[in-house]
Motif scaffolding. Structure first.
Motif, PDB file in Angstrom:
ATOM      1  N   HIS A  75       4.600 -36.194 -52.901  1.00  0.00           N
ATOM      2  CA  HIS A  75       4.924 -36.220 -51.469  1.00  0.00           C
ATOM      3  C   HIS A  75       6.398 -36.570 -51.267  1.00  0.00           C
ATOM      4  CE1 HIS A  75       4.609 -36.768 -47.206  1.00  0.00           C
ATOM      5  NE2 HIS A  75       4.860 -38.065 -47.286  1.00  0.00           N
ATOM      6  N   ARG A  76       6.870 -37.540 -52.018  1.00  0.00           N
ATOM      7  CA  ARG A  76       8.273 -37.968 -51.913  1.00  0.00           C
ATOM      8  C   ARG A  76       9.205 -36.838 -52.344  1.00  0.00           C
ATOM      9  NH1 ARG A  76      11.845 -40.756 -49.371  1.00  0.00           N
ATOM     10  NH2 ARG A  76      13.393 -41.739 -50.671  1.00  0.00           N
ATOM     11  N   GLU A  77       8.827 -36.116 -53.414  1.00  0.00           N
ATOM     12  CA  GLU A  77       9.654 -35.005 -53.890  1.00  0.00           C
ATOM     13  C   GLU A  77       9.729 -33.913 -52.839  1.00  0.00           C
ATOM     14  OE1 GLU A  77      10.590 -31.204 -55.651  1.00  0.00           O
ATOM     15  OE2 GLU A  77       8.585 -31.740 -55.006  1.00  0.00           O
ATOM     16  N   ALA A  78       8.613 -33.617 -52.179  1.00  0.00           N
ATOM     17  CA  ALA A  78       8.604 -32.604 -51.129  1.00  0.00           C
ATOM     18  C   ALA A  78       9.483 -33.042 -49.959  1.00  0.00           C
ATOM     19  CB  ALA A  78       7.179 -32.350 -50.654  1.00  0.00           C
ATOM     20  N   SER A  79       9.436 -34.325 -49.641  1.00  0.00           N
ATOM     21  CA  SER A  79      10.251 -34.851 -48.547  1.00  0.00           C
ATOM     22  C   SER A  79      11.741 -34.755 -48.886  1.00  0.00           C
ATOM     23  CB  SER A  79       9.865 -36.309 -48.274  1.00  0.00           C
ATOM     24  OG  SER A  79      10.742 -36.896 -47.360  1.00  0.00           O
ATOM     25  N   VAL A  80      12.093 -35.107 -50.105  1.00  0.00           N
ATOM     26  CA  VAL A  80      13.502 -35.039 -50.530  1.00  0.00           C
ATOM     27  C   VAL A  80      13.980 -33.589 -50.569  1.00  0.00           C
ATOM     28  CG1 VAL A  80      15.031 -35.451 -52.500  1.00  0.00           C
ATOM     29  CG2 VAL A  80      13.476 -37.243 -51.750  1.00  0.00           C
ATOM     30  N   ALA A  81      13.115 -32.672 -51.025  1.00  0.00           N
ATOM     31  CA  ALA A  81      13.492 -31.260 -51.071  1.00  0.00           C
ATOM     32  C   ALA A  81      13.733 -30.726 -49.657  1.00  0.00           C
ATOM     33  CB  ALA A  81      12.410 -30.446 -51.772  1.00  0.00           C
ATOM     34  N   LYS A  83      14.632 -32.490 -47.045  1.00  0.00           N
ATOM     35  CA  LYS A  83      15.855 -33.119 -46.545  1.00  0.00           C
ATOM     36  C   LYS A  83      17.093 -32.438 -47.138  1.00  0.00           C
ATOM     37  CE  LYS A  83      17.552 -37.720 -45.569  1.00  0.00           C
ATOM     38  NZ  LYS A  83      17.306 -39.153 -45.741  1.00  0.00           N
ATOM     39  N   CYS A  84      17.029 -32.105 -48.420  1.00  0.00           N
ATOM     40  CA  CYS A  84      18.142 -31.414 -49.082  1.00  0.00           C
ATOM     41  C   CYS A  84      18.364 -30.042 -48.459  1.00  0.00           C
ATOM     42  CB  CYS A  84      17.854 -31.292 -50.572  1.00  0.00           C
ATOM     43  SG  CYS A  84      19.191 -30.558 -51.511  1.00  0.00           S
ATOM     44  N   GLU A  85      17.276 -29.317 -48.199  1.00  0.00           N
ATOM     45  CA  GLU A  85      17.379 -28.007 -47.561  1.00  0.00           C
ATOM     46  C   GLU A  85      18.010 -28.121 -46.175  1.00  0.00           C
ATOM     47  OE1 GLU A  85      17.133 -23.988 -47.165  1.00  0.00           O
ATOM     48  OE2 GLU A  85      16.572 -25.106 -48.963  1.00  0.00           O
ATOM     49  N   ASP A  86      17.597 -29.150 -45.424  1.00  0.00           N
ATOM     50  CA  ASP A  86      18.154 -29.373 -44.093  1.00  0.00           C
ATOM     51  C   ASP A  86      19.649 -29.669 -44.175  1.00  0.00           C
ATOM     52  OD1 ASP A  86      17.913 -29.811 -41.200  1.00  0.00           O
ATOM     53  OD2 ASP A  86      18.355 -31.913 -41.721  1.00  0.00           O
ATOM     54  N   LEU A  87      20.051 -30.511 -45.128  1.00  0.00           N
ATOM     55  CA  LEU A  87      21.471 -30.841 -45.281  1.00  0.00           C
ATOM     56  C   LEU A  87      22.290 -29.609 -45.671  1.00  0.00           C
ATOM     57  CD1 LEU A  87      21.283 -34.306 -47.047  1.00  0.00           C
ATOM     58  CD2 LEU A  87      22.088 -33.834 -44.735  1.00  0.00           C
ATOM     59  N   SER A  89      21.571 -26.524 -44.945  1.00  0.00           N
ATOM     60  CA  SER A  89      21.632 -25.662 -43.758  1.00  0.00           C
ATOM     61  C   SER A  89      22.682 -26.171 -42.779  1.00  0.00           C
ATOM     62  CB  SER A  89      20.269 -25.605 -43.070  1.00  0.00           C
ATOM     63  OG  SER A  89      19.331 -24.987 -43.894  1.00  0.00           O
ATOM     64  N   ARG A  90      22.715 -27.476 -42.582  1.00  0.00           N
ATOM     65  CA  ARG A  90      23.702 -28.047 -41.665  1.00  0.00           C
ATOM     66  C   ARG A  90      25.118 -27.885 -42.200  1.00  0.00           C
ATOM     67  NH1 ARG A  90      21.412 -31.422 -37.696  1.00  0.00           N
ATOM     68  NH2 ARG A  90      19.198 -31.757 -38.051  1.00  0.00           N
ATOM     69  N   ALA A  91      25.304 -27.991 -43.502  1.00  0.00           N
ATOM     70  CA  ALA A  91      26.638 -27.840 -44.089  1.00  0.00           C
ATOM     71  C   ALA A  91      27.144 -26.409 -43.910  1.00  0.00           C
ATOM     72  CB  ALA A  91      26.616 -28.219 -45.566  1.00  0.00           C
ATOM     73  N   ARG A  92      26.255 -25.430 -43.975  1.00  0.00           N
ATOM     74  CA  ARG A  92      26.664 -24.044 -43.795  1.00  0.00           C
ATOM     75  C   ARG A  92      27.108 -23.767 -42.362  1.00  0.00           C
ATOM     76  NH1 ARG A  92      21.526 -22.324 -46.294  1.00  0.00           N
ATOM     77  NH2 ARG A  92      21.847 -22.637 -48.493  1.00  0.00           N
ATOM     78  N   ARG A  93      26.542 -24.470 -41.410  1.00  0.00           N
ATOM     79  CA  ARG A  93      26.892 -24.235 -40.009  1.00  0.00           C
ATOM     80  C   ARG A  93      28.331 -24.615 -39.704  1.00  0.00           C
ATOM     81  NH1 ARG A  93      21.569 -27.086 -38.157  1.00  0.00           N
ATOM     82  NH2 ARG A  93      20.095 -25.452 -38.689  1.00  0.00           N
TER      83      ARG A  93
END
Length: 130
Positions: A75-81, A83-87, A89-93
């Motif tokens: 569950h923690r790994e899925a949450s971190v993944a 969060k990483c995907e979100d970060l 995506s935000r960096a690309r914007r």
């Protein structure tokens, strides 16, 4: 009667010899059984030692994780993944990608001047377009 007594003595002597042979055979059998019992005891001890070593080796090479801890880590790994995907995506914007312009083509010059010049040249604009 003497013949009967002689025959009885002969039978007694044969019986004594047979009894002695039987006792010797019984002693040999008892000795062999004792040796077999000692050897069996030694083999049982070795087998017990091998089983203990096998259990220890299996514990070292194949640890069974706690299922609850494993679920938590997944569950923690899925949450971190996520969060990483979100970060990412935000960096690309924050980056502006202009197709046809190579990476670092602006050569660390003033970005506004570079983009103004790029737009003027690519659209073939004439005159002052401030």
């Amino acid at each position: 009667m003497a013949a009967v007594l002689a025959e009885l003595r002969t039978l007694r002597k044969e019986h004594t010899e047979a009894s002695k042979d039987t006792k010797e055979s019984l002693n040999r059998v008892e000795t062999a059984i004792s040796e077999v019992a000692d050897r069996t005891t030694q083999l049982e001890q070795r087998m017990t030692d091998y089983e203990e070593r096998l259990v220890d080796t299996e514990k070292k090479t194949n640890p069974n994780p706690n299922p609850r801890a494993l679920r938590h880590l997944l569950h923690r790994e899925a949450s971190v993944a996520a969060k990483c995907e979100d970060l990412e995506s935000r960096a690309r914007r924050n980056n502006l990608r202009i197709y046809g312009v190579k990476e670092d083509e602006e050569n660390n010059s003033n970005l506004l001047d570079f983009i103004s010049n790029l737009i003027r040249t690519s659209l073939a604009l004439t005159g002052d377009t401030n």
